[in-house]
Design a protein around this motif. Structure first.
Motif, mmCIF file in Angstrom:
data_model
loop_
_atom_site.group_PDB
_atom_site.id
_atom_site.type_symbol
_atom_site.label_atom_id
_atom_site.label_comp_id
_atom_site.label_asym_id
_atom_site.label_seq_id
_atom_site.Cartn_x
_atom_site.Cartn_y
_atom_site.Cartn_z
ATOM 1 N N GLN A 137 -2.287 31.940 -12.185
ATOM 2 C CA GLN A 137 -1.529 31.434 -11.039
ATOM 3 C C GLN A 137 -1.143 29.970 -11.232
ATOM 4 N N SER A 138 -2.059 29.216 -11.796
ATOM 5 C CA SER A 138 -1.787 27.813 -12.036
ATOM 6 C C SER A 138 -0.647 27.655 -13.057
ATOM 7 N N ALA A 194 2.681 28.420 -11.465
ATOM 8 C CA ALA A 194 3.190 27.338 -10.616
ATOM 9 C C ALA A 194 3.762 26.215 -11.470
ATOM 10 N N GLN A 195 3.138 25.985 -12.619
ATOM 11 C CA GLN A 195 3.617 24.903 -13.482
ATOM 12 C C GLN A 195 4.958 25.232 -14.137
ATOM 13 N N ALA A 251 -4.431 26.655 -7.098
ATOM 14 C CA ALA A 251 -4.993 27.539 -8.119
ATOM 15 C C ALA A 251 -6.110 26.831 -8.884
ATOM 16 N N GLN A 252 -5.928 25.524 -9.091
ATOM 17 C CA GLN A 252 -6.947 24.784 -9.839
ATOM 18 C C GLN A 252 -8.242 24.623 -9.041
ATOM 19 N N GLN A 260 0.991 24.674 -5.036
ATOM 20 C CA GLN A 260 0.462 25.960 -5.503
ATOM 21 C C GLN A 260 -0.397 25.782 -6.752
ATOM 22 N N SER A 261 0.043 24.913 -7.617
ATOM 23 C CA SER A 261 -0.728 24.677 -8.831
ATOM 24 C C SER A 261 -2.087 24.052 -8.488
ATOM 25 N N ARG A 262 -2.074 23.083 -7.584
ATOM 26 C CA ARG A 262 -3.337 22.442 -7.160
ATOM 27 C C ARG A 262 -4.274 23.463 -6.531
ATOM 28 N N TRP A 297 5.662 23.768 -5.624
ATOM 29 C CA TRP A 297 5.047 24.189 -6.894
ATOM 30 C C TRP A 297 3.755 23.410 -7.135
ATOM 31 N N LYS A 298 3.828 22.113 -6.903
ATOM 32 C CA LYS A 298 2.640 21.278 -7.142
ATOM 33 C C LYS A 298 1.497 21.730 -6.252
ATOM 34 N N GLN A 358 -2.673 33.056 0.050
ATOM 35 C CA GLN A 358 -2.279 31.858 -0.667
ATOM 36 C C GLN A 358 -0.920 31.305 -0.215
ATOM 37 N N GLN A 389 7.402 26.852 -12.790
ATOM 38 C CA GLN A 389 8.463 26.690 -11.794
ATOM 39 C C GLN A 389 9.616 27.674 -11.994
ATOM 40 N N ASP A 390 9.296 28.917 -12.228
ATOM 41 C CA ASP A 390 10.318 29.943 -12.379
ATOM 42 C C ASP A 390 10.858 30.312 -10.994
ATOM 43 N N LEU A 391 12.155 30.040 -10.782
ATOM 44 C CA LEU A 391 12.740 30.252 -9.452
ATOM 45 C C LEU A 391 12.632 31.701 -8.963
ATOM 46 N N LEU A 438 17.456 27.718 -3.826
ATOM 47 C CA LEU A 438 16.072 27.348 -4.151
ATOM 48 C C LEU A 438 16.013 26.222 -5.180
#
Lengths: 484, 484
Positions: B128-129, B132-133, A132-133, A128-130, A125-126, A347, B135-137, A116
């Motif tokens: 959640q955001s 994602a930021q 959530a925002q 998922q972050s987007r 990751w990006k 999600q 980035q914990d594997l 991974l």
């Protein structure tokens, strides 16, 4: 292992794989030195070593050539399981394997976890972050039973590479390939029915059969060409087999890709005996050859193949996003999905769909194929170097799993217990049999990031295997002397 | 409906619920005007209306008092299902209900979806955001089979409110309550076995029994006190019942909370006949009374209760995070979880654990209880106002589901088909029976955000019901005249 030994091992492996053929000229010392970032003298030492092993021959002023006769390393022969339906055991060993999965101190050579850490996965990751925002309420709500349509569209598109012509409505999203297999098995079988499986076979499939009271008939399987069609035909003639479960592409655990002609014959057999085929393609995208091998599903004309897969091995298992193309069994599969989980987490489905839609999937898969192939070469060198003689090693054609067969008397279960002190864990072969066969086999995962510690672990593992083999033969000798 | 009518309705409802008792003084006109943000004259008109209906009596210079004799609105009587094990049908209707779940044009009065729009849920997005930021594997990897330990710890802590003393190791995380129920049922039953259920019962449970070939014996159930213990005892004496599935707290669909004494008796019965209890507590946290009602699990001394729940109704169903406290059936439950999905999606588990750990869960639940209770009062007013006479309405003690019983001859399936044109969907009662009973019943979801359109829909629904009832009695009259 020194650098030149490693390079020599890698080159001998390429020769054995046929990348450099008998009589062919090998790359120049300079070329290899640049390619592998090692000194000229390292390459020269490696070539000397191969010359000693009679794998290559020098020709004055022309460089090195592949010797025309070379010894192929043995691969495991065809398996010989019991040719009758059996009840499945081994749950305790599976639980044991699963329990150590989250112990970070232990080197997880027995797991089925992918790597991974590659940068091509970062966009996930990006995304998922987007997501959530954006706070889109649909992401918190129940998904539909069939799955997010944006994802089903992308999955249908991806399956074109394996020769399929599916559309979004042919796909049902599942909570991992595990659920895909489980609901497919339940869709075509009831308790007491018989399913034919490759031998060895993925322990998850085995345990599913056990859980539903379905009996397995294990079919002899070749580590290069896959399930024996002759033995399968015989089994079909003798038993009322409802379905065949196969992993024809980058088989788990043997690593083979079933030749296309054999895929066709398998399908014809299933048609003749009116059985379903449950095709587990979870590793198929990780085949090293390009284009990727076709699925049996791509040949299916009457909807009897249930193609199961997921993004667990290609992207990330923690997402639990899988899918099934259930063909004519769609209604039953939907019912089984409803009672299994109702719907899949919303999600992660959107995240995967977006990852593919934005074009990140192709580059990531290409990279992972390379990474795993390179890892394989390294692992293979290590295994040959550190393991004793008298073993057979599979030659995977993709993915990240390697099967090692040790002499018949060897006890991998006992070995695995001893390995605990070394903080190494392997998957023992008996997990992959309904009846506890393959106790003398191991499955290794070479997909995780490798470093010096990994090499050290393989060295320790090799030494432990050697010791156990000596003890075995000692016991044998003792037993023999007692008999005398 | 005008403001004063609405207020009158709301007050009459409170009187009927016993919030204001017979002879008790009602709030002053000024107090109510402030509380409900309406004018003094609106409150006066509302009080006049109630006076006309003889629900309240004015006392000079003292204000209004609750009339000592008041008519209670009818609740559905005890149900009378067939007293023998039956095979389950109705899958097509369930599929139909599920399919319309994602049609945003349709008012989903038939769904089990919670309200996701409240501000107390917002921190979930932030969590959640942030995840994602980071980035914990680990978030991308397989979770352990039992579930994320941080979540299991929080769940164990939450169950203290329902009287339980569990710790993290007693909890197994599942992919929604659906999987919790499914694996619990499979852990205690095989195909062909018999399970006793409340009647009516959640259609997901019914379909699970059907999918596994388990027969259901439907036990008469009272809309106030729950499953008939007398009938259950009789059933135990007559049939080899392996388990009882109950929803004792905020029952779906009837809304009752089983009195504690009856919970104790039910457990004693299960002990006497050595049966398991599968306790579905998915709505239990949404009870209006405080402290929340206890679970049967909290009384369980020998591990025979499998307590199933999830965060689908309290937080968000799209997360698919549920759990089961399986008691003595832990090993079987783990096996069934392994073959069902292997493990639950990792990220949503961590998100829920963090939401609770940071203290967001308590305020959110308190808010949701208030929101749903207020919605119920409004819906109840509307139903009384817009629906014809001769119906029975459940009096839920929590959650967001209302059960309406229409005259025996009424056909809710036909009504639901007609409602399509109005873009309204309800859950027809027959979904909640193994054998297609309760065709004359409806389940309404009053939990979703309500507005003028909702009121309009209820008005349309009421009119459609009235018309259908007239048609019914017309047909009856015609049939009667034909016989004559």
């Amino acid at each position: 292992m020194t650098r030149y030994q490693h390079l020599a091992c890698l080159l001998s492996d390429r020769i054995e794989q046929g990348l450099y053929r008998g009589g062919e000229r090998l790359p120049s010392v300079r070329t290899l030195s640049i390619e592998h970032g090692v000194s000229i003298s390292t390459v020269q030492q490696a070539y000397h070593l191969l010359e000693e092993k009679q794998l290559i021959v020098p020709q004055p002023r022309s460089g090195y050539f592949v010797a025309t006769r070379k010894a192929a390393p043995p691969v495991p022969g065809i398996t010989r399981p019991a040719q009758r339906p059996v009840e499945i055991t081994q749950w305790e060993s599976v639980l044991d394997l699963l329990s150590s999965r989250h112990n970070n101190d232990v080197l997880q050579l027995g797991s089925g976890m992918p790597d991974l850490t590659q940068p091509t996965l970062k966009p996930l990751w990006k995304i998922q972050s987007r997501m959530a925002q954006k706070q889109d309420l649909d992401l918190l709500n129940y998904d539909s039973l069939v799955g997010v349509s944006a994802l089903r569209e992308q999955v249908a598109r991806l399956t074109i590479d394996s020769g399929c012509q599916l559309d979004a409505d042919d796909i049902v999203v599942t909570t991992g390939c595990h659920e895909a297999l489980s609901i497919s098995i339940r869709a075509v079988c009831d308790a007491g029915d018989i399913i034919a499986v490759e031998s060895p076979t993925f322990h998850g499939t085995m345990q599913t059969l056990r859980g539903f009271g379905i009996r397995a008939i294990e079919i002899p399987t070749d580590s290069v060409t896959g399930i024996s069609l002759e033995a399968l035909e015989l089994a079909f003639e003798q038993w009322p087999i409802k379905a065949v479960v196969v992993v024809p592409n980058c088989n788990n655990p043997l690593g083979f890709i079933m030749p296309e002609a054999r895929k066709r014959t398998l399908l014809a057999l299933a048609q003749r005996f009116d059985a379903a085929i449950i095709e587990d393609d979870v590793y198929g995208e990780l085949a090293w050859e390009y284009p990727r091998p076709i699925t049996i599903k791509s040949l299916d004309m009457d909807g009897r193949v249930l193609l199961c897969s997921s993004f667990s091995k290609t992207l990330a298992p923690g997402l639990r996003v899988g899918w099934v193309a259930p063909g004519r069994y769609r209604d039953r599969v939907l019912h089984m999905k409803y009672i299994s989980t109702g719907s899949t987490a919303t999600q992660p489905q959107h995240a995967v769909a977006e990852f593919i839609r934005l074009g990140h999937y192709g580059p990531h898969i290409r990279r992972m194929r390379q990474v795993y192939q390179r890892n394989y070469e390294t692992f293979n060198c290590w295994v040959r170097h550190y393991f004793p003689c008298g073993i057979c090693v599979s030659r995977p054609q993709g993915s990240f799993l390697m099967w090692i067969e040790l002499p018949e008397a060897f006890d991998a279960v006992r070995l695995n217990a001893e390995l605990r002190a070394l903080k190494i864990q392997v998957a023992v072969g008996s997990l992959f049999s309904a009846s506890g066969k393959y106790r003398n086999c191991l499955r290794l995962n070479y997909g995780l990031p490798i470093n010096e510690q990994t090499e050290q672990a393989i060295a320790q593992l090799g030494a432990a295997v050697e010791q156990a083999m000596l003890a075995c033969s000692g016991e044998d000798a003792q037993a023999a002397s007692l008999i005398e």
